[in-house]
Motif scaffolding. Sequence first.
Motif, mmCIF file in Angstrom:
data_model
loop_
_atom_site.group_PDB
_atom_site.id
_atom_site.type_symbol
_atom_site.label_atom_id
_atom_site.label_comp_id
_atom_site.label_asym_id
_atom_site.label_seq_id
_atom_site.Cartn_x
_atom_site.Cartn_y
_atom_site.Cartn_z
ATOM 1 N N ARG A 263 -36.054 -26.036 -43.492
ATOM 2 C CA ARG A 263 -36.102 -26.648 -44.819
ATOM 3 C C ARG A 263 -36.440 -25.610 -45.877
ATOM 4 N NH1 ARG A 263 -39.793 -29.591 -48.062
ATOM 5 N NH2 ARG A 263 -38.757 -31.265 -49.219
ATOM 6 N N TYR A 264 -35.661 -25.607 -46.955
ATOM 7 C CA TYR A 264 -35.919 -24.706 -48.085
ATOM 8 C C TYR A 264 -35.514 -25.463 -49.353
ATOM 9 C CZ TYR A 264 -36.285 -20.278 -50.646
ATOM 10 O OH TYR A 264 -36.657 -19.274 -51.518
ATOM 11 N N PRO A 265 -36.434 -26.250 -49.919
ATOM 12 C CA PRO A 265 -36.096 -27.221 -50.959
ATOM 13 C C PRO A 265 -35.975 -26.625 -52.368
ATOM 14 C CG PRO A 265 -38.422 -27.383 -50.447
ATOM 15 C CD PRO A 265 -37.855 -26.362 -49.499
ATOM 16 N N PHE A 266 -35.001 -25.725 -52.533
ATOM 17 C CA PHE A 266 -34.702 -25.155 -53.853
ATOM 18 C C PHE A 266 -33.783 -26.141 -54.567
ATOM 19 C CE2 PHE A 266 -32.208 -21.635 -56.208
ATOM 20 C CZ PHE A 266 -32.961 -21.824 -57.349
ATOM 21 N N LEU A 267 -34.344 -26.927 -55.476
ATOM 22 C CA LEU A 267 -33.662 -28.095 -56.021
ATOM 23 C C LEU A 267 -32.375 -27.736 -56.753
ATOM 24 C CD1 LEU A 267 -34.050 -31.143 -56.126
ATOM 25 C CD2 LEU A 267 -35.256 -30.863 -58.288
ATOM 26 N N ASN A 268 -32.330 -26.596 -57.405
ATOM 27 C CA ASN A 268 -31.128 -26.227 -58.160
ATOM 28 C C ASN A 268 -29.903 -26.165 -57.271
ATOM 29 O OD1 ASN A 268 -33.612 -25.072 -59.507
ATOM 30 N ND2 ASN A 268 -32.131 -24.772 -61.146
ATOM 31 N N ILE A 269 -30.033 -25.556 -56.101
ATOM 32 C CA ILE A 269 -28.866 -25.443 -55.233
ATOM 33 C C ILE A 269 -28.668 -26.708 -54.396
ATOM 34 C CG2 ILE A 269 -29.971 -24.327 -53.240
ATOM 35 C CD1 ILE A 269 -27.426 -22.512 -53.144
ATOM 36 N N VAL A 270 -29.748 -27.389 -54.045
ATOM 37 C CA VAL A 270 -29.613 -28.656 -53.318
ATOM 38 C C VAL A 270 -28.793 -29.640 -54.136
ATOM 39 C CG1 VAL A 270 -30.868 -30.665 -52.454
ATOM 40 C CG2 VAL A 270 -31.720 -28.372 -51.962
ATOM 41 N N ASN A 271 -29.136 -29.782 -55.421
ATOM 42 C CA ASN A 271 -28.396 -30.693 -56.299
ATOM 43 C C ASN A 271 -26.937 -30.270 -56.442
ATOM 44 O OD1 ASN A 271 -30.609 -32.321 -56.726
ATOM 45 N ND2 ASN A 271 -31.152 -31.404 -58.691
ATOM 46 N N ALA A 272 -26.708 -28.959 -56.585
ATOM 47 C CA ALA A 272 -25.341 -28.465 -56.731
ATOM 48 C C ALA A 272 -24.520 -28.765 -55.482
ATOM 49 C CB ALA A 272 -25.353 -26.965 -57.017
ATOM 50 N N MET A 273 -25.092 -28.549 -54.299
ATOM 51 C CA MET A 273 -24.376 -28.838 -53.054
ATOM 52 C C MET A 273 -24.007 -30.312 -52.960
ATOM 53 S SD MET A 273 -24.047 -25.909 -51.468
ATOM 54 C CE MET A 273 -23.872 -25.239 -53.133
ATOM 55 N N GLN A 274 -24.923 -31.184 -53.353
ATOM 56 C CA GLN A 274 -24.660 -32.627 -53.298
ATOM 57 C C GLN A 274 -23.560 -33.029 -54.269
ATOM 58 O OE1 GLN A 274 -28.558 -34.260 -54.013
ATOM 59 N NE2 GLN A 274 -29.210 -34.033 -51.879
ATOM 60 N N GLU A 275 -23.610 -32.477 -55.487
ATOM 61 C CA GLU A 275 -22.600 -32.813 -56.487
ATOM 62 C C GLU A 275 -21.210 -32.329 -56.060
ATOM 63 O OE1 GLU A 275 -22.921 -34.486 -59.600
ATOM 64 O OE2 GLU A 275 -24.774 -35.102 -58.620
ATOM 65 N N ILE A 276 -21.131 -31.116 -55.538
ATOM 66 C CA ILE A 276 -19.843 -30.577 -55.096
ATOM 67 C C ILE A 276 -19.314 -31.389 -53.927
ATOM 68 C CG2 ILE A 276 -18.708 -28.568 -54.056
ATOM 69 C CD1 ILE A 276 -20.750 -26.824 -55.642
ATOM 70 N N HIS A 277 -20.185 -31.725 -52.987
ATOM 71 C CA HIS A 277 -19.759 -32.465 -51.803
ATOM 72 C C HIS A 277 -19.224 -33.844 -52.170
ATOM 73 C CE1 HIS A 277 -19.510 -33.149 -47.524
ATOM 74 N NE2 HIS A 277 -20.200 -34.277 -47.642
ATOM 75 N N ARG A 278 -19.836 -34.467 -53.188
ATOM 76 C CA ARG A 278 -19.370 -35.788 -53.632
ATOM 77 C C ARG A 278 -18.103 -35.697 -54.466
ATOM 78 N NH1 ARG A 278 -25.103 -37.249 -54.514
ATOM 79 N NH2 ARG A 278 -24.895 -36.501 -56.654
ATOM 80 N N GLY A 279 -17.718 -34.501 -54.862
ATOM 81 C CA GLY A 279 -16.553 -34.360 -55.725
ATOM 82 C C GLY A 279 -16.822 -34.813 -57.143
ATOM 83 N N SER A 280 -18.088 -34.719 -57.573
ATOM 84 C CA SER A 280 -18.460 -35.183 -58.908
ATOM 85 C C SER A 280 -17.753 -34.373 -59.991
ATOM 86 C CB SER A 280 -19.973 -35.074 -59.108
ATOM 87 O OG SER A 280 -20.658 -35.872 -58.183
ATOM 88 N N GLN A 281 -17.279 -35.072 -60.999
ATOM 89 C CA GLN A 281 -16.750 -34.432 -62.201
ATOM 90 C C GLN A 281 -17.392 -35.141 -63.380
ATOM 91 O OE1 GLN A 281 -12.799 -32.328 -61.938
ATOM 92 N NE2 GLN A 281 -12.201 -34.394 -61.369
#
Length: 396
Positions: A263-281
Motif C-alpha cells: 500500500r502506498y496511498p499517494f492520493l494524486n496518482i490513486v485518483n488519476a488511475m481511477q479516473e483513467i480506468h473509468r474512462g472519465s472525460q
Amino acid sequence: MLSDCKDDEQAMRAALKSLGCRLKPVADKPVPNPVSAISLAVSQKCNLACSYCYAEQGGFGQPQRSMSEEVAIGAIERLIRDVGTGNRVNIAFMGGEPLMNRRVLKSATQHAVKFATDHHVDVGFSITTNGTLLTPEDGDFFEEHGFAVTLSVDGLPSEHDHARPDKQGNGTFNRLMDRVRPLLRQQRRMQVSVRSTVTPSSGSLVEFLQNMIDRGFHSVGVSPLLSSPTGNGEMNNRSLKRMLRQMIECGDEFQRAVAARRRYPFLNIVNAMQEIHRGSQRALPCGAGDSYVGVGAEGDYYACHRFVNDDERWMGDLQSGVSETARTQWTSNRHVHMQEPCRSCWARYLCGGGCHHEVIHRGRSACEFIRGWLAYCLDAYAKLSAHSPWYFGVAD
C-alpha cells in the motif's frame, strides 16, 4: 505509445482505447446535476494565521462569524428533501476552522442522520481541519459517524510551522500530530487523511509522503499553491517544474509499491488511475456549482467553499434554495469548451479546465504542470495495466 499523447489528442484517445478504457462522451452544453453535496462554513473564523489562506483566516474578507444551528439544519434538510428517496448526500464541515463551532457541527450531524433515515437517504460526512483543536471525544464522534477527516499539513515540522503558525506565531506541527494520534489509532469507519499545500519553499515530497504514511494516515494528497489573497507563497514556473519532478518521484514509488502489492496511498496518482480506468472525460474540473455548493454562515449558497462571500459566485440562499439559473449559467460559462486555451488542449477532458477559484484569481499558470503530470499518469496506467492488472480488479 502514451508518450505521444503529450501533443496529440488523437494518439492519447487511441492509446486509452487500446488499453480497454471506454471513454464517456462529453456534452457540449451540460445540464447541471442535482445538488447532492454541500459544505457548511460552520465557523468563519480560525485559530491559525496562515498567510496564504484563501479564506483570509476564516472571515473571507469580512468580520468573523459562526453558523447558527438553525442555518446548518435548514441547509441539511433542504439538501436531503431535494435529493429524493434512495439517493446519497455528502455533508462537509469547513471553515475557517470548523472545530471552533463544535456544538453546531455535532448537532447538525446528529440531525442529518435522523432526517436522512426518515427520508430514506444515505448520508456521508467529512471535515477539513487544521487539527490543533481535536480531542479524543471528537475522534469517537467521527468514528461513530464514519467521517472522512482531512488534516491540513504543509510539510515536515519546520516547513509546516513556517506556513501554518498560530495567532501568536508559534509552530503547530507537533500540536496537531499529538492531537490526531488517537484518531489514527481508532480509525475504522473514519478515515484520516492529509492534504498538503506546496509552496516554493516546500521540501522533499517523497520524504513528506513517507513520513505521513508511516504515521498511519489513510491517504496523502498534495496541491500547489497557485492563488493566495496576498500573493504570498504562490508557485511560479520554476517551482512548478520542481514540484512535478518530485511528484513523479512519488509516482515511481507508487508503481513500485503496486508491483510489490504494497500500500502506498499517494492520493494524486490513486485518483488519476481511477479516473483513467473509468474512462472519465470531464467538462468541468469538479462538482463546484454543479452537484456541490458551499453554504456560508448566513445561509447563502456559493459555487464552492472557496467562494464564500463572493457575490459574483452566489448560487442562492436558504430561503429560496439553490438558483437553477445561476447554476446553469455557471456550468455553461465554465465548461471546458468555453475556456481558452483549454478547447485545443489534449488534456482538457482529464483536467476539466483546472480549479475554478485558482483560474479566476490567477489565470492558467499551471497548465504545463498539469499536462506533465497527466502524461506521466497515462504512462503509469499503461505500465500498471500490463504488469499489475490486479490493481484494477483484473486477475493476473
